[in-house]
Design an enzyme around this catalytic site. Structure first.
Site, short mmCIF file in Angstrom:
data_model
loop_
_atom_site.label_atom_id
_atom_site.label_comp_id
_atom_site.label_asym_id
_atom_site.label_seq_id
_atom_site.Cartn_x
_atom_site.Cartn_y
_atom_site.Cartn_z
N SER A 1 -48.90 -48.44 -4.51
CA SER A 1 -48.58 -47.69 -5.85
C SER A 1 -47.19 -47.40 -5.79
O SER A 1 -46.54 -48.19 -5.89
CB SER A 1 -49.55 -46.93 -5.01
N HIS B 1 -51.14 -49.63 -10.77
CA HIS B 1 -52.04 -49.24 -11.75
C HIS B 1 -52.63 -49.71 -12.83
O HIS B 1 -53.22 -48.77 -13.79
CB HIS B 1 -52.78 -47.66 -11.39
N GLU C 1 -54.76 -52.28 -9.91
CA GLU C 1 -55.26 -52.44 -8.25
C GLU C 1 -55.78 -53.64 -7.66
O GLU C 1 -56.16 -54.51 -8.52
CB GLU C 1 -56.37 -51.23 -8.47
#
Length: 294
Positions: free
Chosen positions: A153, A195, A222
């Site tokens: 992330s 994401h 993801e």
């Protein structure tokens, strides 16, 4: 949309001027860049590959919690996971203030690490607390010496020299859809967004490529990662990686554009690569590797 697919045998012998394209002679370590929300309870496919790449049961892992506002909880979670996967040692480095990046114990942990893992959170915290410090220098030194750098992330977004700070999920790109700033410089000339499919970020990645001209844009889903070794990366995980090749672009309308007006972008190439596909960062050609073949 062009998609030139090489088989493994062709790509392995492809050369320019008698020199192999693949960067097999580089001593530099691998990058494991995760699109966020990776499985931490089931098969642990993505995190398992990070540990394997960093040395398997001999891996010595430094967990960097700079990005998160919950460093103790997040550090403990990744410690439990990496120890469960069999890493030889796992130590956590908390950098809640910039001065923390000058601590001798933190520098020692990184100097001994075979894998350095950045957790999720806010990528600006990583830059604010680490970039330009002694800890930053030691991390880059270890990377040049062969240590693996991983991140999920925010820990993925910070990998390039210029990173995506934030923006909006838009169907059509515009100047105000994305903001860009200095990253940590492990992956120059490439933009990374995370994401990706889950938050509809193709528009902002395209906008970023126009605003900050880069060779490639990589959108990582993801529970999905790319593992970069030399000039090539492999896709691992349950989602896919979207590769946007801006070098083929024939036109954009950025000049004279106001910030809320739509961006036109023509001639870019788009590749969607699921688990098992590889992509050469020099030739910009994808390939699929059959199980059991290199």
């Amino acid at each position: 949309m062009a998609f030139n697919l090489l088989n493994a045998e062709t790509a392995d012998i492809l050369a320019i001027g008698g020199t192999l394209i693949m960067g097999t002679e580089q001593k530099r370590g691998a990058l494991v860049i995760i699109g966020g929300a990776e499985d931490r309870e089931g098969e642990l496919l993505v995190l398992r590959e990070f540990i394997r790449t960093a040395g398997g049961v001999k891996a010595r892992i430094a967990v960097m919690t700079a990005a998160t506002g919950y460093p103790r909880e997040v550090g403990d979670e990744y410690t439990d996971i990496f120890e469960r996967l069999g890493a030889e040692s796992v130590e956590v480095i908390h950098t809640e203030h910039r001065d923390d990046s000058e601590r001798e114990d933190s520098l020692r942990i990184v100097k001994e690490a075979t894998g350095i893992f950045f957790t999720g959170g806010d990528q600006m915290r990583i830059v604010n607390f680490i970039k330009g410090t002694s800890l930053d220098k030691v991390i880059h030194n270890r990377y040049e010496e062969g240590a693996v750098i991983g991140g999920t992330s925010a820990g993925a977004a910070m990998m390039p020299d210029q990173m995506i700070l934030g923006g909006t999920s838009v169907a059509n790109p515009s100047v105000d859809a994305v903001s860009i700033g200095p990253g940590m410089g492990f992956l120059p000339g490439i933009l990374v967004d995370q994401h990706f499919a889950q938050r509809g970020r193709l528009g902002r990645l395209l906008a970023a490529l126009v605003l900050e001209p880069a060779v490639l844009g990589l959108g990582i889903d993801e529970d999905t990662a790319i593992i970069i070794n030399g000039d090539e990366f492999e896709v691992v995980g349950r989602g896919a990686v979207t590769v946007v090749d801006e070098t083929t672009s024939t036109h954009n309308n950025l000049e004279g554009l106001l910030k809320d007006e739509p961006i036109a972008l023509c001639g870019v190439q788009l590749h969607i690569l699921p688990h098992g596909y590889r992509f050469n960062l020099k030739t910009h050609l994808p390939r699929f590797v059959e199980k059991g073949k290199g």
